[in-house]
Scaffold this motif. Structure first.
Motif, PDB file in Angstrom:
ATOM      1  N   HIS A  35       0.835  -1.196   0.000  1.00 18.92           N
ATOM      2  CA  HIS A  35       0.000   0.000   0.000  1.00 18.92           C
ATOM      3  C   HIS A  35       0.873   1.250   0.000  1.00 18.92           C
ATOM      4  CE1 HIS A  35      -4.117  -1.408   0.266  1.00 18.92           C
ATOM      5  NE2 HIS A  35      -3.788  -2.285   1.192  1.00 18.92           N
ATOM      6  N   GLN A  55       3.889   1.591  -1.043  1.00 15.06           N
ATOM      7  CA  GLN A  55       4.608   1.721  -2.314  1.00 15.06           C
ATOM      8  C   GLN A  55       3.686   2.181  -3.439  1.00 15.06           C
ATOM      9  OE1 GLN A  55       6.857  -1.790  -3.187  1.00 15.06           O
ATOM     10  NE2 GLN A  55       7.472  -1.114  -5.228  1.00 15.06           N
ATOM     11  N   GLY A  56       2.369   1.988  -3.226  1.00 17.58           N
ATOM     12  CA  GLY A  56       1.417   2.400  -4.255  1.00 17.58           C
ATOM     13  C   GLY A  56       1.258   1.395  -5.369  1.00 17.58           C
ATOM     14  N   LEU A  57       1.471   0.116  -5.068  1.00 19.39           N
ATOM     15  CA  LEU A  57       1.267  -0.913  -6.091  1.00 19.39           C
ATOM     16  C   LEU A  57      -0.204  -0.923  -6.496  1.00 19.39           C
ATOM     17  CD1 LEU A  57       3.435  -3.934  -4.871  1.00 19.39           C
ATOM     18  CD2 LEU A  57       3.925  -2.316  -6.711  1.00 19.39           C
ATOM     19  N   ASP A  58      -0.454  -0.756  -7.766  1.00 18.44           N
ATOM     20  CA  ASP A  58      -1.816  -0.623  -8.277  1.00 18.44           C
ATOM     21  C   ASP A  58      -2.304  -1.970  -8.801  1.00 18.44           C
ATOM     22  OD1 ASP A  58      -4.217   0.358  -9.104  1.00 18.44           O
ATOM     23  OD2 ASP A  58      -3.445   1.251 -10.963  1.00 18.44           O
ATOM     24  N   THR A  59      -2.889  -2.753  -7.927  1.00 16.97           N
ATOM     25  CA  THR A  59      -3.416  -4.053  -8.311  1.00 16.97           C
ATOM     26  C   THR A  59      -4.540  -4.442  -7.362  1.00 16.97           C
ATOM     27  OG1 THR A  59      -2.928  -6.432  -8.514  1.00 16.97           O
ATOM     28  CG2 THR A  59      -1.611  -5.171  -6.947  1.00 16.97           C
ATOM     29  N   PRO A  60      -5.586  -5.092  -7.862  1.00 13.91           N
ATOM     30  CA  PRO A  60      -6.649  -5.571  -6.977  1.00 13.91           C
ATOM     31  C   PRO A  60      -6.292  -6.883  -6.295  1.00 13.91           C
ATOM     32  CG  PRO A  60      -7.193  -6.099  -9.247  1.00 13.91           C
ATOM     33  CD  PRO A  60      -5.914  -5.286  -9.286  1.00 13.91           C
ATOM     34  N   LEU A 112      -3.575  -7.417  -4.030  1.00 13.73           N
ATOM     35  CA  LEU A 112      -2.513  -7.176  -3.057  1.00 13.73           C
ATOM     36  C   LEU A 112      -2.359  -8.338  -2.076  1.00 13.73           C
ATOM     37  CD1 LEU A 112      -2.586  -3.398  -2.022  1.00 13.73           C
ATOM     38  CD2 LEU A 112      -0.982  -4.595  -3.510  1.00 13.73           C
ATOM     39  N   THR A 127      -9.268 -10.229  -2.911  1.00 16.27           N
ATOM     40  CA  THR A 127      -8.206  -9.847  -1.990  1.00 16.27           C
ATOM     41  C   THR A 127      -8.756  -9.509  -0.607  1.00 16.27           C
ATOM     42  OG1 THR A 127      -6.198  -8.510  -1.808  1.00 16.27           O
ATOM     43  CG2 THR A 127      -8.196  -7.366  -2.521  1.00 16.27           C
ATOM     44  N   TYR A 166       6.361 -10.967  -5.975  1.00 15.23           N
ATOM     45  CA  TYR A 166       7.021  -9.687  -6.256  1.00 15.23           C
ATOM     46  C   TYR A 166       8.480  -9.796  -5.835  1.00 15.23           C
ATOM     47  CZ  TYR A 166       7.786  -4.619  -6.280  1.00 15.23           C
ATOM     48  OH  TYR A 166       8.252  -3.351  -6.536  1.00 15.23           O
TER      49      TYR A 166
END
Length: 265
Positions: A41, A43-48, A50, A107, A216
């Motif tokens: 969160h 880091q701002g990872l843009d994925t549904p 997580l 998620t 990741y």
């Protein structure tokens, strides 16, 4: 928050997880999964997905830490390899099944399931409930396969090495606690390998950037390397610190984190 802060916090998470693993015999996944959720969160990872990434990455991180722990226990002759070999097929099949099962959930549901698991672990640690020691002859040898599948499935689903379940089972089977812990450490390796591969495969259509499926790699490297280095420090600290008292404090932390994962999005 500073966008670069996660570069510092990933190694700190690894060090924290490694010290706890060595200090209290706690599987790193209990700390790594919620830690990764927070850092993803941040880091701002843009994925549904997580939660899927946190669990898959946790299993990949457990691979090197399990190898390090396994080797240390093996050098002391504490691993019961025949028992390990009996459990291994079920553990690997279960971990793959757990990865598949996780891919069927959103998620949010997966995060809530992990939170509920943390509450169960916290309750066990605070209550001190543990199975009585049995005998080597207790149960049928065929029991190892379904037990391995059950342990592997839960572990693959929530991203842990399975020690919270494997150790009590082995103690019930008549193993001494040191041998149960050592053999459980070995069992974490096939769980982690099969589970991580499962999460890579289940998320293969979604992998992007530095990810393979739901794993990741920057987090695997940053967290895993520090966890391996910090685990021996935790083991040395176990001889000088009040570990039972610290376990109670850690259980309270798990309880709070579990409630947060369940009730706060």
């Amino acid at each position: 928050m500073l966008p670069e802060l996660h570069y510092v916090l990933y190694p700190l998470l690894g060090a924290f997880a490694g010290v706890l693993a060595g200090l209290m015999g706690i599987g790193g996944g209990l700390v790594i999964v919620p830690g990764l959720l927070f850092l993803f969160h941040l880091q701002g990872l843009d994925t549904p997905f997580l939660s899927h990434m946190a669990i898959g990455t946790s299993l990949a991180i457990i691979v090197p830490t399990a190898i390090s722990s396994l080797w240390a226990h093996h050098r002391r002759g504490a691993v019961d390899w025949p028992v390990f070999l009996r459990l291994m097929p079920g553990l690997m099949a279960g971990a793959l099944a757990g990865a598949w099962l996780a891919s069927q959930f959103s998620t949010g549901v997966l995060k809530a399931l992990f939170g509920a698991f943390l509450l169960l672990v916290a309750f066990q640690m605070l209550s001190g409930i543990a199975p009585g020691k049995g005998t080597e002859q207790q149960g049928h040898p065929g029991l190892f396969i379904p037990v391995g599948v059950a342990i592997g499935t839960v572990s693959g689903l929530v991203g842990i090495g399975g020690g919270t379940m494997t150790v009590p089972f082995l103690v019930w089977r008549g193993k001494t606690l040191p041998m149960a812990v050592a053999t459980s450490a070995a069992c974490g390796l096939p769980i982690a390998i099969a589970g991580a591969l499962g999460f890579m495969l289940m998320g293969r259509a979604l992998g992007a950037g530095f990810s393979t499926g739901f794993v990741y790699w920057p987090a695997v490297i940053a967290v895993g390397s520090l966890a391996v280095l910090a685990a021996p420090l935790g083991a040395r600290m176990a001889h000088s610190l009040p570990v039972p008292l610290m376990k109670k404090g850690f259980a309270l932390l798990l309880f709070v984190v579990g409630l947060r994962l369940i009730f706060i999005s």
